[in-house]
Write a protein that holds these residues in place. Sequence first.
Motif, PDB file in Angstrom:
ATOM      1  N   SER A 209       4.256   3.463  -7.682  1.00 24.20           N
ATOM      2  CA  SER A 209       5.648   3.043  -7.594  1.00 24.20           C
ATOM      3  C   SER A 209       6.485   3.683  -8.699  1.00 24.20           C
ATOM      4  CB  SER A 209       5.762   1.518  -7.669  1.00 24.20           C
ATOM      5  OG  SER A 209       5.243   1.040  -8.893  1.00 24.20           O
ATOM      6  N   GLN A 210       7.756   3.878  -8.384  1.00 21.79           N
ATOM      7  CA  GLN A 210       8.718   4.413  -9.337  1.00 21.79           C
ATOM      8  C   GLN A 210       9.968   3.543  -9.308  1.00 21.79           C
ATOM      9  OE1 GLN A 210       8.379   8.422  -7.177  1.00 21.79           O
ATOM     10  NE2 GLN A 210       9.088   9.022  -9.213  1.00 21.79           N
ATOM     11  N   PHE A 211      10.649   3.474 -10.431  1.00 21.05           N
ATOM     12  CA  PHE A 211      11.929   2.775 -10.489  1.00 21.05           C
ATOM     13  C   PHE A 211      12.969   3.726 -11.050  1.00 21.05           C
ATOM     14  CE2 PHE A 211      15.147   0.525 -12.969  1.00 21.05           C
ATOM     15  CZ  PHE A 211      15.689  -0.303 -11.990  1.00 21.05           C
ATOM     16  N   TYR A 212      14.149   3.708 -10.423  1.00 25.97           N
ATOM     17  CA  TYR A 212      15.233   4.560 -10.895  1.00 25.97           C
ATOM     18  C   TYR A 212      16.504   3.718 -11.022  1.00 25.97           C
ATOM     19  CZ  TYR A 212      18.684   8.311 -11.151  1.00 25.97           C
ATOM     20  OH  TYR A 212      19.706   9.141 -11.549  1.00 25.97           O
ATOM     21  N   LEU A 213      17.140   3.774 -12.195  1.00 28.04           N
ATOM     22  CA  LEU A 213      18.382   3.046 -12.422  1.00 28.04           C
ATOM     23  C   LEU A 213      19.563   3.998 -12.287  1.00 28.04           C
ATOM     24  CD1 LEU A 213      19.848   0.447 -13.322  1.00 28.04           C
ATOM     25  CD2 LEU A 213      19.586   1.239 -15.686  1.00 28.04           C
ATOM     26  N   VAL A 214      20.493   3.640 -11.421  1.00 31.54           N
ATOM     27  CA  VAL A 214      21.679   4.457 -11.191  1.00 31.54           C
ATOM     28  C   VAL A 214      22.795   4.005 -12.135  1.00 31.54           C
ATOM     29  CG1 VAL A 214      23.405   5.207  -9.514  1.00 31.54           C
ATOM     30  CG2 VAL A 214      21.058   4.764  -8.770  1.00 31.54           C
ATOM     31  N   ASP A 215      23.311   4.935 -12.894  1.00 37.18           N
ATOM     32  CA  ASP A 215      24.425   4.642 -13.796  1.00 37.18           C
ATOM     33  C   ASP A 215      25.721   4.675 -12.976  1.00 37.18           C
ATOM     34  OD1 ASP A 215      26.123   4.258 -15.885  1.00 37.18           O
ATOM     35  OD2 ASP A 215      25.697   6.146 -16.913  1.00 37.18           O
ATOM     36  N   THR A 216      26.317   3.528 -12.763  1.00 35.74           N
ATOM     37  CA  THR A 216      27.487   3.437 -11.890  1.00 35.74           C
ATOM     38  C   THR A 216      28.423   2.332 -12.343  1.00 35.74           C
ATOM     39  OG1 THR A 216      28.184   3.039  -9.598  1.00 35.74           O
ATOM     40  CG2 THR A 216      26.213   1.879 -10.352  1.00 35.74           C
TER      41      THR A 216
ATOM     42  N   LYS B  60       0.809  -1.207   0.000  1.00 32.70           N
ATOM     43  CA  LYS B  60       0.000   0.000   0.000  1.00 32.70           C
ATOM     44  C   LYS B  60       0.849   1.266   0.000  1.00 32.70           C
ATOM     45  CE  LYS B  60      -3.848  -2.194   2.470  1.00 32.70           C
ATOM     46  NZ  LYS B  60      -4.731  -2.125   3.670  1.00 32.70           N
ATOM     47  N   ALA B  61       2.106   1.135   0.351  1.00 32.66           N
ATOM     48  CA  ALA B  61       2.979   2.302   0.455  1.00 32.66           C
ATOM     49  C   ALA B  61       3.403   2.800  -0.914  1.00 32.66           C
ATOM     50  CB  ALA B  61       4.215   1.948   1.283  1.00 32.66           C
ATOM     51  N   ASN B  62       3.855   4.036  -0.972  1.00 38.47           N
ATOM     52  CA  ASN B  62       4.485   4.579  -2.168  1.00 38.47           C
ATOM     53  C   ASN B  62       5.872   3.961  -2.283  1.00 38.47           C
ATOM     54  OD1 ASN B  62       2.358   6.517  -2.710  1.00 38.47           O
ATOM     55  ND2 ASN B  62       3.140   7.636  -0.935  1.00 38.47           N
ATOM     56  N   VAL B  63       6.236   3.465  -3.450  1.00 37.25           N
ATOM     57  CA  VAL B  63       7.492   2.742  -3.625  1.00 37.25           C
ATOM     58  C   VAL B  63       8.443   3.514  -4.539  1.00 37.25           C
ATOM     59  CG1 VAL B  63       8.586   0.623  -4.452  1.00 37.25           C
ATOM     60  CG2 VAL B  63       6.350   0.513  -3.321  1.00 37.25           C
ATOM     61  N   LEU B  64       9.666   3.675  -4.077  1.00 37.87           N
ATOM     62  CA  LEU B  64      10.760   4.145  -4.912  1.00 37.87           C
ATOM     63  C   LEU B  64      11.798   3.027  -4.925  1.00 37.87           C
ATOM     64  CD1 LEU B  64      12.410   6.174  -6.558  1.00 37.87           C
ATOM     65  CD2 LEU B  64      13.281   7.115  -4.403  1.00 37.87           C
ATOM     66  N   ALA B  65      11.854   2.279  -6.007  1.00 41.44           N
ATOM     67  CA  ALA B  65      12.794   1.169  -6.138  1.00 41.44           C
ATOM     68  C   ALA B  65      14.010   1.649  -6.919  1.00 41.44           C
ATOM     69  CB  ALA B  65      12.134  -0.004  -6.842  1.00 41.44           C
ATOM     70  N   ILE B  66      15.205   1.376  -6.395  1.00 39.85           N
ATOM     71  CA  ILE B  66      16.424   1.857  -7.027  1.00 39.85           C
ATOM     72  C   ILE B  66      17.346   0.679  -7.329  1.00 39.85           C
ATOM     73  CG2 ILE B  66      18.465   3.324  -6.764  1.00 39.85           C
ATOM     74  CD1 ILE B  66      16.854   5.154  -4.988  1.00 39.85           C
TER      75      ILE B  66
ATOM     76  N   TYR C 229      22.006  -8.942  -8.096  1.00 39.40           N
ATOM     77  CA  TYR C 229      20.625  -8.441  -8.055  1.00 39.40           C
ATOM     78  C   TYR C 229      20.376  -7.608  -9.315  1.00 39.40           C
ATOM     79  CZ  TYR C 229      20.601  -9.843  -3.139  1.00 39.40           C
ATOM     80  OH  TYR C 229      20.681 -10.567  -1.971  1.00 39.40           O
ATOM     81  N   PRO C 230      20.171  -8.240 -10.446  1.00 36.25           N
ATOM     82  CA  PRO C 230      20.000  -7.517 -11.707  1.00 36.25           C
ATOM     83  C   PRO C 230      18.890  -6.474 -11.609  1.00 36.25           C
ATOM     84  CG  PRO C 230      20.194  -9.884 -12.099  1.00 36.25           C
ATOM     85  CD  PRO C 230      20.063  -9.708 -10.628  1.00 36.25           C
ATOM     86  N   PRO C 231      19.178  -5.222 -11.914  1.00 34.65           N
ATOM     87  CA  PRO C 231      18.197  -4.152 -11.729  1.00 34.65           C
ATOM     88  C   PRO C 231      16.919  -4.332 -12.536  1.00 34.65           C
ATOM     89  CG  PRO C 231      20.108  -3.378 -12.963  1.00 34.65           C
ATOM     90  CD  PRO C 231      20.468  -4.706 -12.412  1.00 34.65           C
ATOM     91  N   GLU C 232      17.010  -5.019 -13.672  1.00 39.15           N
ATOM     92  CA  GLU C 232      15.806  -5.191 -14.489  1.00 39.15           C
ATOM     93  C   GLU C 232      14.756  -6.042 -13.776  1.00 39.15           C
ATOM     94  OE1 GLU C 232      19.018  -8.065 -16.090  1.00 39.15           O
ATOM     95  OE2 GLU C 232      18.884  -5.956 -15.420  1.00 39.15           O
ATOM     96  N   GLU C 233      15.189  -6.906 -12.856  1.00 43.93           N
ATOM     97  CA  GLU C 233      14.241  -7.722 -12.099  1.00 43.93           C
ATOM     98  C   GLU C 233      13.466  -6.873 -11.101  1.00 43.93           C
ATOM     99  OE1 GLU C 233      13.497 -10.953 -12.643  1.00 43.93           O
ATOM    100  OE2 GLU C 233      14.810 -10.700 -14.393  1.00 43.93           O
ATOM    101  N   LEU C 234      14.128  -5.900 -10.510  1.00 43.58           N
ATOM    102  CA  LEU C 234      13.453  -4.988  -9.592  1.00 43.58           C
ATOM    103  C   LEU C 234      12.501  -4.074 -10.353  1.00 43.58           C
ATOM    104  CD1 LEU C 234      13.204  -3.959  -6.667  1.00 43.58           C
ATOM    105  CD2 LEU C 234      15.097  -2.389  -7.152  1.00 43.58           C
ATOM    106  N   GLU C 235      12.942  -3.611 -11.509  1.00 45.09           N
ATOM    107  CA  GLU C 235      12.080  -2.762 -12.345  1.00 45.09           C
ATOM    108  C   GLU C 235      10.824  -3.513 -12.760  1.00 45.09           C
ATOM    109  OE1 GLU C 235      12.430   0.099 -16.289  1.00 45.09           O
ATOM    110  OE2 GLU C 235      13.807  -1.596 -16.058  1.00 45.09           O
ATOM    111  N   LYS C 236      10.992  -4.776 -13.131  1.00 42.97           N
ATOM    112  CA  LYS C 236       9.864  -5.599 -13.564  1.00 42.97           C
ATOM    113  C   LYS C 236       8.835  -5.776 -12.443  1.00 42.97           C
ATOM    114  CE  LYS C 236      11.091  -9.222 -15.773  1.00 42.97           C
ATOM    115  NZ  LYS C 236      11.607 -10.601 -16.030  1.00 42.97           N
ATOM    116  N   LEU C 237       9.319  -5.899 -11.205  1.00 48.09           N
ATOM    117  CA  LEU C 237       8.425  -6.112 -10.058  1.00 48.09           C
ATOM    118  C   LEU C 237       7.449  -4.956  -9.886  1.00 48.09           C
ATOM    119  CD1 LEU C 237       7.627  -7.745  -7.510  1.00 48.09           C
ATOM    120  CD2 LEU C 237       9.395  -6.455  -6.285  1.00 48.09           C
TER     121      LEU C 237
END
Length: 362
Positions: free
Chosen positions: A323-330, A294-300, A308-316
């Motif tokens: 919800s929002q997803f942000y990919l960090v370029d690093t 129920k919470a607002n989600v910011l997934a990074i 932990y491949p980021p695309e799996e978190l984005e897909k969730l």
Amino acid sequence: MVRETRYEDQTVSIGSLTLESGNDLHDVKLAYERVGPRDAPVILVCHALTGNQYTVGHEEEGWWKGLVGSGSYIDTAAFQVITFNVLGGCNGSTGPQSINPVTKRRYQADFPFVSVRDMVHSQKKALEKLGIHQLHAVIGGSLGGMQVLEWGLLYPDWMTHLIPLAVTPTLNAYGIAYNAISRYAITNDPNWEEGYYSSDHTPTSGLATARMIGMISYRTDEMFHEKFGRSRKGASHENHKEPKYNVESYLHYQGNKLVGRFDANSYLYLLKAMDNHDISEGRGDLNFVNKRMKANVLAIGFKGDLIYPPEELEKLFYHGSSSQFYLVDTKFGHDGFLVEFEKWGPHIKEKILITNKIEGVK
């Protein structure tokens, strides 16, 4: 509005806890750090595998200093930040090094296996003991990110924001493989003694090797090449143990550093909790699990994260309306959640202030 910032480094007793396995733990204690005004909204930080409760730190710098602290992205002048050493840990919370109240001896390998859900249940009981029944946000990376996801599913009414970092819904075979090698290194150490090692003869070599294995998976090949390349220390060609290359020296240092502050049994128990974690277990189709939050989600997620491949978190969270997803370029890969705060800290600051419930914060 100016609030007085307070620092607290204590332990809270939560009584008995029935684990997912059905085993009961008695006289459970969680060590915690609490920083910030006592009348301010609460942000719960969940730590990773070898982390601890010292997010901010007092006499020494905490492991998330730069992200959390007075005037930082998570400002302890505006929020009170609480971090618990996880159940099964070795920094004051009940774990393998604790005294079993029944046998009056250390649990060691007799400690029951704990799950990520057990960790969250214990933290919830601890918060209630501290008189806290609502969280403004829950944030954490890696094993901490697993806890964040479980908080959102086990207690969806407890928080306004969820911020999972560098995590996936379940650990994949690649991550389990690295953990398997780490376990092998520890359990084949001459001092292992089936987990009942003495404090004078701990499996230091196995634990150091496990840490070295982990460090390889936490960073990208690009980062290793850029930082070390083939630079040498000038060591002998004939000595098999003496590091010849700087990358070898770095890994030796990291391994030996962990041995001085971490328990091998705790390391194994937490690895197993990570292996076993699956947010869909007992809940049905993963595509619908996130709708229970129920919470607002910011997934990074972090570019180049091997385990932990980021695309799996984005897909969730792809179809989540809040919800929002942000990919960090690093170049740091998985360890990106511990560095370069300027790249992603502003997104967290914006997220936790977005409800307009926090006054006097800029």
